[in-house]
Design a protein around this motif. Structure first.
Motif: not given
Length: 789
Positions: A257-258, A261, A290, A293, A296, A300-302, A304-305, A336
């Motif tokens: 994910a990082t 980004e 996505i 995310y 993960r 928080d990841a979802i 962000k998606a 997710a």
């Protein structure tokens, strides 16, 4: 710059924008003179273009379309960059000036009609263009305009090459044989020289592609040609930016994910620096972000998606319908939500599905696929409730409604065609619901699949997974007749039903090991009187089929044997169950020694289950108890020999329980139990169950001396009571090899006294004093009724 060389039927392409390549084209083998003419023409073109710089400067003032028109008038190829076009025109002009006069058939120049002008390539689709390019042996990458230009160039060059070959052979001289060694050596030498020139030109092209424009190069590229080069450069850089992230996502790397980004930020920065929108991240890059995310899986990841999806939708609304959002992005976000396994996340997945259907109905570019509906069903499957199963079946019905609408339209599509996966997921939702009507609902869906399997419009037919899930529905329904219903489905599966395939052929469905294990496990959990015998019958049927059929592939494994042994050990109506369990364990060992498979290797669970069956043979005749004790001793000694397994804390506990339940109190039982406990202490396997059973085997007055004989005399020095010794008080060496689950979970209530309820306090003066003092009770630990079942 791109150079072509025809040598013995092979079209050798020197280089293109991505580096040197070689392409094989199905052409007739030209003569040596023809090959030399092609090579010589290219070499003279390069030299004369360098000499006549004035002509090149005049042509450089023309635009690319004008240069291509002049090339078409002369019957030359129109592919390549502007410098290639100019050099081609200068080379052709010098060749015409040097050519003899007798080669021309008329005084006025004739412009032949090119093959590309006779055929309109723009009417072809992209797959058709790629197919034509594959036939020509050319690359198939790029946009449609680039494919058309590449195909036109190839057709024109082939046409002009055929004209040159015809002109060479029209003078009446026979061409020399192409198989001569001298001609081959000459051609190979010229080819080496040409490839050296190509390598030098490749270096110049790389400098022009990746570095700043140099002053010693020819005139700069025109605007249209520059846009094509920048687009290729952007695609190449975007590919290398996304390739690393794609590998991280496939490997489930936590840093994916990082990195995704960082990829989006880098592409946006490149687009700003280059002032070229081709660098901006597209649907592929956002889908990968996505996906990262979703892998993960955190809240928080979802979140962000979701923000990424909202940002893309806002950008689409501001760009007047230039849609960037895709079904793959929304499917990734739905996946997710499905992995969270909550009702709220399943409702969010359904909201996305509703949004996709809304966009489809109102002319949007995002259309749900069968994968979208399968994700929504999977989201309800993980909720594991009856209402969730009903919602999953409703999603399946919605899919059929959408697909029926597509079938009635003029353009049917396979993207919504229902398949086995959506049906199996819906049946699995009922299997996890625990509803009493789960089995009936599963059989209804199974029958529906059997009906649809005979229709060509649907790609649905039951398979082994469908039948196994249906069996699991009956097993989890908690109905009394569930094992009978599950075995009826297994009997239908054993008939090997056949279903027609959509593209022809027949699918034969056969049971596998999981089919039998699920039914046996259902019988093992059942309270019916014949449960243990029915489970044993299925196991014996599997063993007989495996030994009699040469091509049999279904063998019982350790799970199968353990389930049957557990059913026999828990049964209260099976006679001689200790001997039956020992016979099954022996059959398991023989089967393992015959085939040598690790699946049939006896494990510690099977041996402990046989010991447990012996221990629970207390309420039988004296002869049967004696035989059960003999079986327990034989099985425990085989474990001590360590051929397959070694005894653990549960094994010692079951053996001590067998001694307590099957032997009468006396010195013989005390001696046998003491030896077992001493061995248990030496091996560091004293668990909660072992400590409880040794108290039952020997009298309390012998318990503390036994601890002292084993090397721990602290309790006897402190004059403690036998029942006050807890597992946590024992020496650490005695419990060093005990698993965490076997430490305290098997201790009885007297070892773990329950907390008494507090009584209301009474004033001291109101409390009645007893008339006389009650004597202490002498507590004697004997065999409890709970252990004698």
């Amino acid at each position: 710059m791109r150079r072509y060389l025809v040598l013995h039927g092979i079209l050798v392409v020197g280089c293109d924008a991505f580096g040197p390549i070689a392409i094989i084209a199905p052409r007739a083998a030209p003569s040596s003179e023809s090959s030399l003419l092609h090579i010589g023409r290219a070499r003279r073109g390069r030299s004369l273009a360098a000499v006549n710089a004035g002509s090149a400067e005049d042509l450089s003032k023309l635009t690319v379309p004008e240069l291509k028109d002049k090339l078409r008038e002369r019957g030359l190829a129109v592919g390549g960059r502007k410098n290639d076009l100019i050099e081609r025109l200068v080379t052709e002009r010098n060749i015409v000036d040097e050519s003899p006069g007798d080669l021309s058939t008329s005084d006025e120049p004739q412009s032949p009609v090119l093959q590309s002008e006779k055929e309109d390539f723009s009417q072809l689709t992209v797959p058709a263009l790629k197919a034509r390019l594959k036939q020509q042996g050319l690359p198939v990458g790029g946009r449609k305009a680039e494919l058309i230009e590449r195909l036109k160039s190839a057709v024109d060059e082939e046409y002009v090459g055929n004209l040159d070959a015809t002109a060479i052979s029209s003078d009446g001289t026979d061409p020399p044989s192409s198989s001569g060694n001298n001609d081959d050596s000459l051609l190979l030498g010229i080819l080496d020289e040409i490839l050296e020139d190509v390598d030098d030109e490749d270096d110049e092209d790389d400098e022009e592609l990746f570095n700043e424009p140099r002053s010693d190069l020819p005139s700069p590229l025109s605007e249209g040609d520059g846009e094509t080069a920048s687009a290729r450069r952007a695609r190449r850089k975007k590919y290398w930016q996304t390739q690393g992230v794609r590998e991280l996502i496939k490997a489930n790397n936590p840093t994916a994910a990082t990195k995704a980004e960082e990829m989006i930020s880098a592409l946006e920065k490149m687009a700003e620096e280059e002032k070229n929108e081709e660098y901006l991240p597209g649907p592929v890059q956002y889908t990968m972000l996505i996906d990262a995310y979703a892998k993960r899986g955190t809240t928080d990841a979802i979140q962000k998606a979701e923000e990424v999806i909202d940002r893309i939708l806002e950008s689409d609304a501001q760009s007047d319908g230039a849609a960037v959002i895709s079904a793959q992005m929304l499917n990734s976000l739905m996946g997710a939500y499905a992995n969270m396994g909550t009702v709220e996340s399943a409702e969010k997945a359904m909201a996305l599905l509703d949004r996709m259907e809304y966009l489809k109905n109102f002319g949007g570019s995002v259309k749900p696929t069968v994968h979208s509906y399968s994700i929504a069903i999977s989201a309800w499957v993980k909720c594991e409730s009856e209402q969730a199963a009903m919602n999953a079946e409703n999603v399946l019905n919605r899919l059929f409604e959408e697909y029926d609408t597509v079938l009635q339209s003029d353009e049917p599509s396979d993207e919504l065609r229902p398949n086995n996966f959506v049906f199996n997921s819906a049946i699995d939702a009922w299997a996890r619901s625990g509803s009493p009507k789960a089995g009936e609902k599963a059989e209804e869906l199974l029958h529906r699949m059997e009906v649809l399997s005979h229709l060509d419009s649907y790609d649905v037919r039951p398979d082994t997974i469908t039948f196994n899930t249906c069996i699991n529905c009956w097993c989890n329904s908690d109905r009394e007749d569930a094992p009978l219903k599950a075995e009826a489905v297994l009997a239908k599966l054993e008939t090997n039903p056949q279903y027609p395939k959509r593209m022809g052929g027949v699918l034969t469905v056969r049971p596998n090991r999981l089919s039998y294990n699920t039914v046996i496990n259902s019988w093992a959990k059942s309270s019916l009187p014949e449960a243990a015998l029915r489970a044993e019958g299925i196991l014996l049927r599997m063993i007989k089929s495996f030994k009699s059929d040469t091509f049999a592939t279904i063998t019982p494994d350790s799970v199968t044997f353990a389930s049957v042994l557990n059913a026999l050990a828990k049964s209260k109506r099976v006679l001689h169950k200790a001997e039956k369990c020992a016979a099954i364990l022996k059959a398991m060992i023989e089967l393992h020694e015959d085939d040598g498979s690790q699946d049939t290797r006896p494990n510690i669970i099977c041996f402990n289950t046989v010991l447990n069956a012996c221990a629970f043979s207390a309420h039988t005749s004296e002869e049967e108890r004696r035989r059960a004790l003999a079986v327990a001793v034989e099985v425990f000694n085989s474990m001590r020999r360590g051929k397959f397994v070694s005894p653990d804390a549960v094994s010692f506990g079951n053996m001590l329980k067998s001694v307590a339940n099957l032997m009468p109190p006396g010195d013989q039982r005390n001696a046998m139990a003491s030896r077992l406990f001493a061995s248990c202490c030496d091996e560091g396997l004293v668990g909660g169950m072992c400590l409880d059973e040794i108290r039952r085997c020997i009298p309390p007055r012998a318990f503390l001396p036994l601890l002292a004989d084993c090397g721990w005399d602290k309790p006897i020095k402190q004059r403690r009571k036998a029942h006050s010794v807890q597992l946590r008080d024992l020496p650490r060496a005695w419990t060093a090899n005990v698993k965490r689950g076997d430490m305290k979970s098997r201790q009885r209530s007297f070892a773990k006294p329950e907390k008494k309820q507090e009584r209301p306090r009474v004033r001291r003066e109101e409390k009645e004093r007893p008339v006389f003092r009650r004597p202490r009770q002498v507590i004697e630990y004997g065999a409890s009724g709970k252990d004698m079942m």
